[in-house]
Design an enzyme around this catalytic site. Structure first.
Site, mmCIF file in Angstrom:
data_model
loop_
_atom_site.group_PDB
_atom_site.id
_atom_site.type_symbol
_atom_site.label_atom_id
_atom_site.label_comp_id
_atom_site.label_asym_id
_atom_site.label_seq_id
_atom_site.Cartn_x
_atom_site.Cartn_y
_atom_site.Cartn_z
ATOM 1 N N ASP A 6 0.860 -1.180 0.000
ATOM 2 C CA ASP A 6 0.000 0.000 0.000
ATOM 3 C C ASP A 6 0.904 1.241 0.000
ATOM 4 O OD1 ASP A 6 -2.302 1.694 0.547
ATOM 5 O OD2 ASP A 6 -1.549 1.809 2.610
ATOM 6 N N ASP A 8 -0.339 5.210 0.859
ATOM 7 C CA ASP A 8 -0.615 6.172 1.930
ATOM 8 C C ASP A 8 -0.624 5.520 3.309
ATOM 9 O OD1 ASP A 8 -0.823 8.041 -0.038
ATOM 10 O OD2 ASP A 8 -2.981 8.325 0.109
ATOM 11 N N ASP A 213 -1.787 -0.483 6.039
ATOM 12 C CA ASP A 213 -2.094 0.204 7.297
ATOM 13 C C ASP A 213 -3.579 0.392 7.579
ATOM 14 O OD1 ASP A 213 -2.475 2.208 5.266
ATOM 15 O OD2 ASP A 213 -2.446 3.703 6.867
HETATM 16 C C1 2M8 Z 1 -7.280 8.380 -1.448
HETATM 17 O O1 2M8 Z 1 -6.861 7.191 -0.861
HETATM 18 C C2 2M8 Z 1 -6.433 7.140 0.474
HETATM 19 C C3 2M8 Z 1 -5.625 5.852 0.653
HETATM 20 O O2 2M8 Z 1 -5.883 5.060 1.710
HETATM 21 C C4 2M8 Z 1 -7.554 7.235 1.471
HETATM 22 O O3 2M8 Z 1 -8.630 6.688 1.308
HETATM 23 O O4 2M8 Z 1 -7.289 7.874 2.473
HETATM 24 C C5 2M8 Z 1 -7.199 8.197 -2.955
HETATM 25 O O5 2M8 Z 1 -8.279 8.829 -3.511
HETATM 26 C C6 2M8 Z 1 -5.929 8.663 -3.598
HETATM 27 O O6 2M8 Z 1 -6.088 8.793 -5.003
HETATM 28 C C7 2M8 Z 1 -5.402 9.926 -2.993
HETATM 29 O O7 2M8 Z 1 -4.083 10.153 -3.440
HETATM 30 C C8 2M8 Z 1 -5.391 9.829 -1.485
HETATM 31 C C9 2M8 Z 1 -4.869 11.107 -0.878
HETATM 32 O O8 2M8 Z 1 -4.905 11.095 0.513
HETATM 33 O O9 2M8 Z 1 -6.678 9.554 -1.001
HETATM 34 MG MG MG Z 2 -2.982 3.221 3.431
HETATM 35 MG MG MG Z 3 -4.253 2.870 0.146
#
Ligand code: 2M8
Ligand code: MG
Ligand code: MG
Length: 267
Positions: A6, A8, A213
């Site tokens: 993953d 983020d 995570d």
């Molecule tokens: C979004 O994804 C994150 C990943 O876990 C989330 O749900 O918090 C996505 O839309 C992604 O495209 C974007 O870069 C990210 C930004 O925080 O949020």
């Molecule tokens: Mg994540």
């Molecule tokens: Mg993710």
């Protein structure tokens, strides 16, 4: 062995999206020629950018298992006859984003549910929600297969929303910040599909090290031989059963990533 990760909150810091704390482990994987398969909620454009920054060209999975991309130079054309985009075969495992958004908006009208999806947000709204730099926020908006949203209604309404969409064959997954609505796929299904393709590309079926995570990583962690639960500053991992060993990192994000990969490589 392959690494499925993953982004983020895992390879990237939850707050500032930096990966530099994981540089030693990334380097060690490159030297050991272990493929790093990014498996994320992010979009094709976002991952291309990150691969450039990391100096890698590898297969990757976007939008929570919805799209698998294989470099055309190192992978034969899959028999699903996918289209070619920017040097990658695109294998679609999920659904079309426009259809998802259209259905979401119909259901919102009919039920009066309160939520705000990327389709409702301006670029400025998205930057406020995520802290992404403008260029990255633009790339996050370029979605092909899924709609992330912020739920603004009650928990009871969320349960109804989820049940309704699941009955229609959609999946509802929770990332670090957003709820994601997508087709009938997840990160676990996609990484298994990739491992099959990897094995028919002259390799044996790989052992999988997976790192995540958030709840949307659980299916990927469940199919891995080594499931690394990277510590998150915003949530605790719920308990779940998995096929392989579970490893919890003590450090957050990329620092935890570095710690876990380095210790696994020593074995
Ligand atoms: C979004 O994804 C994150 C990943 O876990 C989330 O749900 O918090 C996505 O839309 C992604 O495209 C974007 O870069 C990210 C930004 O925080 O949020
Ligand atoms: Mg994540
Ligand atoms: Mg993710």
């Amino acid at each position: 062995v392959i690494v499925a990760t993953d982004l983020d909150g895992t390879l990237l810091d939850h707050h500032d999206y930096s990966w530099q704390a994981a540089a030693p482990a990334l380097q060690a994987l490159k030297e050991a020629e272990v493929p790093i398969i990014i498996n994320t909620s992010k979009t094709f454009e976002e991952v291309l950018e990150l691969q450039k920054a990391l100096g890698i060209v590898e297969p990757f999975i976007v939008e929570n298992g919805s799209g698998l991309f294989l470099p055309v130079n190192t992978y034969p054309q899959p028999d699903t006859r996918p289209e070619q985009v920017a040097g990658f075969w695109q294998c679609t495992l999920g659904s079309d984003r426009e259809a998802i958004v259209a259905r979401l908006h119909e259901l919102r009208e009919a039920n009066g549910w309160q939520f705000s999806g990327f389709a409702d947000m301006t670029l400025t709204d998205l930057i406020q929600h995520t802290g992404l730099p403008e260029e990255n926020a633009r790339k996050a908006m370029k979605r092909r297969f899924s709609e992330p949203l912020v739920w603004k209604d009650t928990d009871a309404a969320f349960a109804e929303f989820k049940a309704q969409l699941e009955a229609e064959g959609y999946r509802i997954l929770k990332g670090g910040r957003f709820v994601h609505v997508l087709g009938d796929t997840d990160k676990g299904y996609a990484v298994t599909r990739f491992a099959d393709i990897f094995a028919t590309n002259g390799e044996t079926f790989p052992k999988i090290i997976a790192l995540g995570d958030s709840p949307n990583d659980i299916e990927m962690l469940q199919v891995a031989d080594y499931a690394v639960l990277v510590r998150s500053p915003v949530q605790n991992f719920p308990e779940f059963n998995s096929k392989g060993v579970q490893i919890r990192t003590s450090a957050f994000g990329p620092e935890g990533w570095n710690e876990a990969i380095q210790s696994l490589l020593q074995h």
